[in-house]
Design a protein around this motif. Structure first.
Motif: not given
Length: 132
Positions: A7-16, A49-51, A66-69, A74-75
């Motif tokens: 959390y010290n930087d921007k975070v993107t959640i990446v969905c498979g 965002v999508p992978d 944060i990688l979901i899958g 998830n590529v």
């Protein structure tokens, strides 16, 4: 702990996206839940965002993720597990941590940090939707 450094930087959640429609929908719902919790608890505005979309970003646009899958769905997870050096891998329905082989035939999940270039990734994966 080390997860807080995510959390010290921007975070993107990446969905498979390499899964059936019902699984992708669970990934999306889980991503929304995580984004809401990050905002509620830490005032972190995470984008989702999508992978395949994340892969198209220039490396200068990469954030902590944060990688979901897992690598099968998830590529981005697959690419990171293939290029970064760490003791975790997936092979023939098994989660391998060092010399330990864990069968994923039954409900099993894994949550672990991994390097992502100069950024950090948190992988969230499970052998079935029931684990999420």
């Amino acid at each position: 702990g080390p997860v807080s450094s995510l959390y010290n930087d921007k975070v993107t959640i990446v969905c498979g996206t390499l899964a059936s429609a019902p699984i992708i929908q669970v990934y999306q719902q889980y991503s929304i839940y995580i984004a809401n919790e990050l905002f509620k608890q830490n005032r972190i505005d995470a984008r989702i965002v999508p992978d395949v979309e994340y892969l198209e970003l220039d490396s200068s646009e990469h954030t902590n993720i944060i990688l979901i899958g897992g690598p099968q769905s998830n590529v981005v997870t697959k690419n990171i597990l293939e290029t970064e050096n760490h003791p975790i891998s997936f092979n023939d329905g098994e989660l391998i941590i060092g010399n330990c082989h864990l069968s994923c035939e039954k409900e099993a999940g894994a949550l672990f940090l991994t390097p992502h270039g100069e950024k950090l990734g948190l992988v969230v994966t499970a052998s079935s939707i029931g684990v999420f």
